[in-house]
Design a protein around this motif. Structure first.
Motif, mmCIF file in Angstrom:
data_model
loop_
_atom_site.group_PDB
_atom_site.id
_atom_site.type_symbol
_atom_site.label_atom_id
_atom_site.label_comp_id
_atom_site.label_asym_id
_atom_site.label_seq_id
_atom_site.Cartn_x
_atom_site.Cartn_y
_atom_site.Cartn_z
ATOM 1 N N THR A 24 0.841 -1.202 0.000
ATOM 2 C CA THR A 24 0.000 0.000 0.000
ATOM 3 C C THR A 24 0.875 1.252 0.000
ATOM 4 N N LEU A 25 1.884 1.258 0.846
ATOM 5 C CA LEU A 25 2.793 2.406 0.908
ATOM 6 C C LEU A 25 3.532 2.628 -0.411
ATOM 7 N N ARG A 26 3.778 1.544 -1.111
ATOM 8 C CA ARG A 26 4.485 1.640 -2.402
ATOM 9 C C ARG A 26 3.527 1.853 -3.568
ATOM 10 N N ASP A 27 2.248 2.075 -3.257
ATOM 11 C CA ASP A 27 1.218 2.348 -4.262
ATOM 12 C C ASP A 27 1.033 1.169 -5.218
ATOM 13 N N GLN A 28 1.028 -0.056 -4.655
ATOM 14 C CA GLN A 28 0.887 -1.259 -5.466
ATOM 15 C C GLN A 28 -0.405 -1.991 -5.113
ATOM 16 N N PRO A 29 -1.071 -2.552 -6.124
ATOM 17 C CA PRO A 29 -2.222 -3.410 -5.850
ATOM 18 C C PRO A 29 -1.733 -4.781 -5.379
ATOM 19 N N THR A 30 -2.657 -5.623 -4.979
ATOM 20 C CA THR A 30 -2.272 -6.994 -4.639
ATOM 21 C C THR A 30 -1.790 -7.685 -5.910
ATOM 22 N N LYS A 31 -0.757 -8.477 -5.727
ATOM 23 C CA LYS A 31 -0.158 -9.196 -6.854
ATOM 24 C C LYS A 31 -0.223 -10.693 -6.564
ATOM 25 N N ASP A 32 0.205 -11.495 -7.518
ATOM 26 C CA ASP A 32 0.114 -12.948 -7.382
ATOM 27 C C ASP A 32 0.777 -13.450 -6.105
ATOM 28 N N TRP A 33 1.937 -12.906 -5.757
ATOM 29 C CA TRP A 33 2.628 -13.395 -4.561
ATOM 30 C C TRP A 33 1.885 -13.015 -3.290
ATOM 31 N N HIS A 34 1.126 -11.910 -3.335
ATOM 32 C CA HIS A 34 0.279 -11.588 -2.182
ATOM 33 C C HIS A 34 -0.818 -12.639 -2.021
ATOM 34 N N PHE A 35 -1.364 -13.072 -3.176
ATOM 35 C CA PHE A 35 -2.405 -14.101 -3.116
ATOM 36 C C PHE A 35 -1.840 -15.430 -2.621
ATOM 37 N N ALA A 36 -0.579 -15.709 -2.928
ATOM 38 C CA ALA A 36 0.059 -16.912 -2.385
ATOM 39 C C ALA A 36 0.166 -16.795 -0.863
ATOM 40 N N GLY A 37 0.540 -15.622 -0.374
ATOM 41 C CA GLY A 37 0.583 -15.400 1.073
ATOM 42 C C GLY A 37 -0.787 -15.523 1.703
ATOM 43 N N MET A 38 -1.803 -14.989 1.031
ATOM 44 C CA MET A 38 -3.176 -15.114 1.544
ATOM 45 C C MET A 38 -3.592 -16.583 1.607
ATOM 46 N N ALA A 39 -3.169 -17.360 0.606
ATOM 47 C CA ALA A 39 -3.507 -18.783 0.594
ATOM 48 C C ALA A 39 -2.879 -19.506 1.776
ATOM 49 N N VAL A 40 -1.633 -19.183 2.079
ATOM 50 C CA VAL A 40 -0.954 -19.819 3.219
ATOM 51 C C VAL A 40 -1.657 -19.470 4.522
ATOM 52 N N VAL A 41 -1.960 -18.195 4.714
ATOM 53 C CA VAL A 41 -2.627 -17.765 5.948
ATOM 54 C C VAL A 41 -4.020 -18.385 6.037
ATOM 55 N N SER A 42 -4.731 -18.423 4.921
ATOM 56 C CA SER A 42 -6.072 -19.023 4.912
ATOM 57 C C SER A 42 -6.017 -20.514 5.207
ATOM 58 N N LEU A 43 -5.008 -21.189 4.672
ATOM 59 C CA LEU A 43 -4.853 -22.614 4.944
ATOM 60 C C LEU A 43 -4.576 -22.849 6.424
ATOM 61 N N LEU A 44 -3.742 -22.031 7.029
ATOM 62 C CA LEU A 44 -3.483 -22.141 8.469
ATOM 63 C C LEU A 44 -4.769 -21.948 9.274
ATOM 64 N N ALA A 45 -5.581 -20.970 8.883
ATOM 65 C CA ALA A 45 -6.846 -20.735 9.582
ATOM 66 C C ALA A 45 -7.794 -21.907 9.392
ATOM 67 N N LEU A 46 -7.771 -22.522 8.219
ATOM 68 C CA LEU A 46 -8.614 -23.691 7.966
ATOM 69 C C LEU A 46 -8.158 -24.893 8.792
ATOM 70 N N VAL A 47 -6.857 -25.084 8.906
ATOM 71 C CA VAL A 47 -6.328 -26.159 9.764
ATOM 72 C C VAL A 47 -6.774 -25.930 11.204
ATOM 73 N N GLN A 48 -6.715 -24.683 11.637
ATOM 74 C CA GLN A 48 -7.155 -24.373 12.998
ATOM 75 C C GLN A 48 -8.637 -24.693 13.180
ATOM 76 N N LEU A 49 -9.450 -24.407 12.172
ATOM 77 C CA LEU A 49 -10.878 -24.713 12.246
ATOM 78 C C LEU A 49 -11.100 -26.213 12.404
ATOM 79 N N VAL A 50 -10.382 -27.006 11.631
ATOM 80 C CA VAL A 50 -10.504 -28.460 11.721
ATOM 81 C C VAL A 50 -10.084 -28.940 13.110
ATOM 82 N N VAL A 51 -8.967 -28.440 13.607
ATOM 83 C CA VAL A 51 -8.496 -28.818 14.944
ATOM 84 C C VAL A 51 -9.530 -28.429 15.996
#
Length: 122
Positions: A24-51
């Motif tokens: 945001t500070l660099r005036d950039q939109p979300t890019k593919d690597w941001h979506f990869a990071g979102m996928a990792v965080v979302s997967l962790l949250a999903l694992v927590q839900l299952v647990v």
């Protein structure tokens, strides 16, 4: 609840918030690597839900009630994907800011989940 997993999810969410905040500070939109990071965080949250559901099914009981605990868990799983989808419609720096805000919400939900389960004593 497994406190270590909750803290890992929360810290990963904060790392994602910092990363997208920097974009945001660099005036950039979300890019593919941001979506990869979102996928990792979302997967962790999903694992927590299952647990969490396994713990509930095994007789575990949140101190503040099962309904509120499940609601927070579902919110935690939805926070980052929801803001990720929103960022697709806002292909400016504000898309990155939206994801950063969603990741901060997830981190706060994680802290609250520890309180709901029993203050870290479970």
């Amino acid at each position: 609840m497994i406190d270590a997993l909750t803290w890992v999810v929360g810290l990963a969410a904060l790392a994602l918030a910092l990363w997208c905040g920097y974009a945001t500070l660099r005036d950039q939109p979300t890019k593919d690597w941001h979506f990869a990071g979102m996928a990792v965080v979302s997967l962790l949250a999903l694992v927590q839900l299952v647990v969490a559901f396994v713990r509930l099914g095994g007789g575990g009981s949140p101190a503040d009630g099962t309904a509120i605990f499940v609601a927070y868990q579902l919110g935690a799983v939805a926070a980052v994907p929801a803001t990720g989808f929103l960022s697709l419609s806002e292909r400016t720096r504000w898309g990155s800011a939206t994801v950063a805000a969603g990741a901060i919400v997830l981190a706060v939900l994680e802290v609250r989940l520890i309180d709901i389960w029993g203050g870290g004593h479970g």
